[in-house]
Design a protein around this motif. Sequence first.
Motif, short mmCIF file in Angstrom:
data_model
loop_
_atom_site.label_atom_id
_atom_site.label_comp_id
_atom_site.label_asym_id
_atom_site.label_seq_id
_atom_site.Cartn_x
_atom_site.Cartn_y
_atom_site.Cartn_z
N PHE A 232 1.00 -1.30 0.08
CA PHE A 232 -0.13 0.15 0.14
C PHE A 232 0.74 1.37 0.24
O PHE A 232 0.65 2.33 -0.16
N SER A 233 2.25 1.11 0.74
CA SER A 233 2.87 2.19 0.39
C SER A 233 3.81 2.44 -0.80
O SER A 233 3.90 4.11 -1.32
N GLU A 241 -0.46 0.09 -8.32
CA GLU A 241 -1.37 1.54 -7.77
C GLU A 241 -1.79 2.37 -8.31
O GLU A 241 -2.94 2.41 -7.41
N GLU A 242 -2.61 1.72 -9.63
CA GLU A 242 -3.77 2.62 -10.57
C GLU A 242 -4.80 1.55 -8.95
O GLU A 242 -6.01 2.52 -8.47
N THR A 245 -5.36 3.31 -5.61
CA THR A 245 -5.28 4.54 -5.76
C THR A 245 -6.80 4.70 -5.73
O THR A 245 -7.35 6.01 -6.30
N ARG A 247 -8.45 4.47 -8.84
CA ARG A 247 -8.28 4.82 -10.67
C ARG A 247 -8.71 3.32 -11.29
O ARG A 247 -9.33 3.53 -12.68
#
Lengths: 249, 288
Positions: A232-233, A241-242, A245, A247
């Motif tokens: 998560f970091s 990541e997408e 976050t 997206r």
Amino acid sequence: MDKFTIKNMNLYYGDFHALKNVELNMQEKRITAFIGPSGCGKSTLLKSLNRMNDLVEGCKITGDIKLNGEDIYGSMDVNILRKRVGMVFQKANPFPMSVYDNIAFGPRTHGIKNKRELDRIVEETLRDAAIWDELKDRLKKSALGLSGGQQQRLCIARALAVKPEVLLMDEATSALDPVSTGKIEELCLRLKDKYTIIMVTHNMQQALRISDKTAFFLLGEMIEYNDTDLIFSSPQDKRTEEYITGRFG
Amino acid sequence: MRLNRIKEMAMQGVFLLTAITSIAAVVLICIFLFYNGVPAITEIGFLNFVGGQKWAPTNVPASYGILNMIIGSIYVTAGAVVVGVPIGVLTAVFLARFCPAPLYKVLKPATELLAGIPSIVYGFFGLMVIVPFIREHFGGGSSLLAASFVLGIMILPTIIGVSESAIRAVPESYYEGALALGATRERSVFKAILPASKSGILAGVVLGTGRAIGETMAVILIAGNQVQIPSSLTDGVRTLTANIVLEMGYSTGLHRQALIATGVVLFVFILIITLSMQAIKSRSEKYG
């Protein structure tokens, strides 16, 4: 220590290639979370771990899934496997019988008939599932009269009653309110002292809150697997990541 | 616009009329039965009629006790339940949970065909096959045993049909829940699914019981029809229904009325069965 080791595993529903080359080791007495958008194969993988996929017609699995180094699709008796690897379903499914009989179902299945022994197991597992105080006066009442959250915790207790090594949770809180969800999350954190927990969740906050390791799935592939805080970091893969976050998915 | 309204009202009238027809039939049958039967019961005396063991309508003085027939009907029905329920319920379990699809395509219509066979044909079957078999192996022949066996087969389609849909109505999640605890397929079916469908299965059994107690033609051919309380399975037995059919043709006066009163008793039995059926239904709706 690794509880489950999955090597080069592929799963097909008929012609559909639902899981592709999955490689995954899951550690003992940890909480591992599977995340990913709907249809990514995370539930399918979970159901392969106690062979509930056997019920699906046309389901074919290649590769290795080992529990403590033992091939679960080999000579292992499937009923013994399911005793060792318990499961909690998305929708609470207590049997239409009393609270007591729900808990006693598993132990009775595995040959425990002695009333005093069953009494002891029922109390112990309900205490383990932190629901004894709520239910101790209602043991003889129908489990269908409980609230949704209580039913789900009863189902967790029912799974614990056969003394499994692993507990699979298939979006076990997705139908529950935040308070009940919180109780089950607390319960998971307490249970990981004794059990290996593998959970599928749609709720990324949930994965972040309680899991030690997280695996991200997309379109039948495992994209990334790492310590939860690292996933998560600082996700390594762009798709992870997408997803985290927000997206897509 | 107006025409539509008229059409609608006319259709409503038609529906109401058809609904009333079936209710009217029940009410008329009730009135007929009780109007003709109750005077006979009062004349004979309720206890003499229902509790009397002597049925001798042509004697002087005549006696009209139907206790033997009441017991006979109960015995035969109980026998049918003993034969039919285990076979029926297990068949339903097999059809709903274990039957491979190709076999199902054969088995299911076969059980439905069983329901379509006229009862006289069951009677013939009993007479030509079951009765000789019993005579050879147990002695007797036309008997309580023969009637129970054939009736047990006759109520199978009812029990199978109702039980199968009850079993199919159980959520799959119960089955999966049991499997996930390490239960075998069989144990999951018998300990998780079957208990969950028990009120539906019970309804099937009750429905079958109603069918058995009212059955006439097949029973007459194979039960022996002696007016007695059977002391063994191979003794002959006469049911309420058989009593009516056997004597209606030549009866007159009070004898005839007593036969109609026998019908009243039968009707009361059916009423009890139907009411318990309703009770089971409303109970299962309450508790799922």
